[in-house]
Design a protein around this motif. Structure first.
Motif, PDB file in Angstrom:
ATOM      1  N   GLU A  24     -47.319   9.227   2.978  1.00 30.34           N
ATOM      2  CA  GLU A  24     -48.030   9.125   4.225  1.00 30.34           C
ATOM      3  C   GLU A  24     -46.861   9.777   4.484  1.00 30.34           C
ATOM      4  OE1 GLU A  24     -50.758   6.832   5.461  1.00 30.34           O
ATOM      5  OE2 GLU A  24     -52.246   7.283   4.528  1.00 30.34           O
ATOM      6  N   LYS A  25     -46.369   8.037   4.384  1.00 30.68           N
ATOM      7  CA  LYS A  25     -44.422   9.088   5.645  1.00 30.68           C
ATOM      8  C   LYS A  25     -43.699   9.682   5.013  1.00 30.68           C
ATOM      9  CE  LYS A  25     -44.337   4.357   7.748  1.00 30.68           C
ATOM     10  NZ  LYS A  25     -43.652   2.637   7.256  1.00 30.68           N
ATOM     11  N   PHE A  50     -55.325  14.559   3.986  1.00 32.02           N
ATOM     12  CA  PHE A  50     -53.506  14.890   3.469  1.00 32.02           C
ATOM     13  C   PHE A  50     -52.935  16.116   3.709  1.00 32.02           C
ATOM     14  CE2 PHE A  50     -49.664  14.441   1.510  1.00 32.02           C
ATOM     15  CZ  PHE A  50     -49.552  13.061   1.824  1.00 32.02           C
ATOM     16  N   THR A  83     -49.385   3.941  -0.647  1.00 37.50           N
ATOM     17  CA  THR A  83     -50.220   5.237  -0.258  1.00 37.50           C
ATOM     18  C   THR A  83     -49.766   5.222   1.366  1.00 37.50           C
ATOM     19  OG1 THR A  83     -52.063   5.506  -1.424  1.00 37.50           O
ATOM     20  CG2 THR A  83     -52.658   6.036   0.276  1.00 37.50           C
ATOM     21  N   GLU A  84     -49.198   4.538   2.064  1.00 41.31           N
ATOM     22  CA  GLU A  84     -48.991   4.367   3.118  1.00 41.31           C
ATOM     23  C   GLU A  84     -47.133   5.301   3.489  1.00 41.31           C
ATOM     24  OE1 GLU A  84     -47.819   1.433   7.078  1.00 41.31           O
ATOM     25  OE2 GLU A  84     -49.026   0.643   5.450  1.00 41.31           O
ATOM     26  N   GLN A  92     -44.358  12.432   3.139  1.00 43.60           N
ATOM     27  CA  GLN A  92     -44.755  13.772   3.566  1.00 43.60           C
ATOM     28  C   GLN A  92     -44.736  14.800   5.183  1.00 43.60           C
ATOM     29  OE1 GLN A  92     -45.423  16.125   2.354  1.00 43.60           O
ATOM     30  NE2 GLN A  92     -47.231  17.286   2.457  1.00 43.60           N
ATOM     31  N   GLN A  93     -44.671  13.489   5.550  1.00 48.92           N
ATOM     32  CA  GLN A  93     -44.359  13.310   7.206  1.00 48.92           C
ATOM     33  C   GLN A  93     -43.338  14.139   7.442  1.00 48.92           C
ATOM     34  OE1 GLN A  93     -45.143   9.949   9.671  1.00 48.92           O
ATOM     35  NE2 GLN A  93     -48.061   9.917   8.813  1.00 48.92           N
TER      36      GLN A  93
END
Length: 328
Positions: free
Chosen positions: A123-124, A62, A119-120, A126-127
Motif C-alpha cells: 500500500e505504501k 486498492f 500488504t501494508e 503504491q502511494q
C-alpha cells in the motif's frame, strides 16, 4: 461513420470468435469417447465449462494505476508481493522515465497476500509510485494465469495501448529500442503475438502432480500444447488482446500462464511468431547485442543496472553495426 464502422468490426470479431468456439466444441464432443484417456486435438478445451470470471479479479479497495490512453507500449510485469527490491531495481533502470518520441509505461501485477505487513508495504509502495495493479486473488504460482488475464483486461479497458508486453520482474526490457522498433520497423500491426517459442519436446503437458507446471487431463486433454511464447516476455497487439480476452470468457483456464495465452491464441486463429529478440537466458551479452535484444531473462537487481548501462552505451558505441529491423 468511423464509430459505426468500429462497432461493426468489433461485432464481427465477437461473432467470429463465438462461431469458432462453438465449432471447436462440437467437433470435440463428437470425437470424445467414454475413455478419459482419449486425446483431443491440439488446443482442445472441455465442451461444457466456463472461462475466466473477469469481474472477480478486480478489487475496489486498492487504487489502480493511471495511464494515458493510446500509448505505443504498455509493459505488464508480474511480480510477487515480497519482491519489492526487484520492482525498485526496475523502476531505477529500464522503467525509469526518459525523453522519448514514443510513449510507454510500466505497471506491476501483484495479487493478495495473507501477510498483513507485506500488504501494508505494498500500500505504501503504491502511494509512492502509483504503478501497482493489485488483483483480487491470492498471489500464488497457480494463480499466475489470473494475474496476467487481469492485467490484460485492465490494460485493454483502461489504457488502449497499441501493444502490450507481458514480462516478469527478473527480466530486463530494452525500453530504449522496443517502442521505436514497434513504431518504425514492425510490419505486423494486427494479430501480433511474438516471443521466444519452445521446441516440440518442451511443449509436452506435465502430468506429474508434484510439478508446479502440473496440468490434469481434465483441465487440458491433449498431451501436447500448441506453439506458445515463453512467459519471460511476449508482445501482443491490442486487437490480439481483444479477441484473446473474449475467448478467455469461454475457454477454461490452465494454471500455466504462457501456455494458456498460447491456447487462447490458437483457438482464435492467431499464429505466434518466433523471435530471437527474447532471450530466455542471461549470458555475457556484448554491448552491441542490446541493439537487437528486447527482453533478457534471469537478472538480479545489480545485473539490471549493468544491462541499462549497456543499453545506453549501445546508442553510440555500436552505430557501425548493422541494425536489424526484423523480428528474427
Amino acid at each position: 461513420m468511423a464509430p459505426r464502422q468500429s462497432r461493426c468490426m468489433k461485432a464481427l470479431i465477437c461473432a467470429s470468435v463465438l462461431l469458432s468456439l462453438v465449432l471447436y466444441w462440437c467437433g470435440l464432443a463428437a470425437s470424445r469417447t467414454g475413455d478419459e484417456n482419449v486425446i483431443w486435438r491440439s488446443a482442445a478445451v472441455r465442451p461444457i465449462t466456463t472461462g475466466i470470471d473477469f469481474s472477480s479479479l478486480f478489487t475496489s479497495a486498492f487504487p489502480e494505476p493511471s495511464c494515458d490512453p493510446g500509448q505505443v507500449l504498455l509493459i505488464l510485469v508480474t511480480s510477487a508481493p515480497w519482491h519489492s527490491e526487484a520492482r525498485q531495481a526496475i523502476r531505477t533502470t529500464w522503467a525509469a522515465p526518459v525523453q522519448t518520441p514514443y510513449s510507454w509505461q510500466t505497471v506491476f501485477l501483484i495479487g493478495h497476500t495473507s501477510d498483513d505487513q507485506v500488504t501494508e508495504e505494498i500500500e505504501k509502495e503504491q502511494q509512492k509510485f502509483g504503478d501497482i495493479l493489485l488483483g483480487n486473488y491470492l498471489d500464488t504460482y497457480r494463480n499466475l494465469t489470473r494475474k496476467v488475464l487481469h492485467g490484460l483486461k485492465w490494460a485493454r479497458d483502461r489504457c488502449q495501448p497499441e501493444y502490450i508486453l507481458k514480462t516478469d520482474d527478473d527480466c530486463f526490457v530494452n525500453t530504449d529500442g522496443l517502442p521505436t522498433f514497434l513504431t518504425e520497423h514492425n510490419t505486423i500491426r494486427s494479430g501480433l503475438y511474438a516471443g521466444s517459442l519452445f521446441p516440440r519436446e518442451k511443449r509436452m503437458v506435465i502430468r506429474e502432480p508434484s510439478s508446479k507446471w502440473y496440468v490434469s487431463r481434465r483441465d487440458y486433454a491433449p498431451d501436447l500444447y500448441p506453439p506458445y511464447a515463453s512467459g519471460i516476455g511476449y508482445i501482443l497487439s491490442l486487437d490480439a488482446v481483444d479477441v484473446i480476452l473474449h475467448a478467455a470468457e469461454y475457454v477454461p483456464p490452465i494454471p500455466v500462464e504462457d501456455v494458456y495465452i498460447g491456447v487462447l491464441a490458437d483457438v482464435v486463429g492467431i499464429q505466434v511468431k518466433s523471435s530471437g529478440r527474447f532471450a530466455k537466458h542471461n549470458v555475457k551479452w556484448r554491448v552491441c547485442n542490446y541493439r537487437y535484444l528486447m527482453v533478457i531473462h534471469h537478472l538480479n537487481p545489480l545485473e539490471q543496472e549493468l544491462a541499462k548501462e549497456n543499453m545506453i552505451k549501445a546508442r553510440t558505441a555500436c552505430q557501425n553495426s548493422t541494425l536489424i529491423t526484423r523480428w528474427k
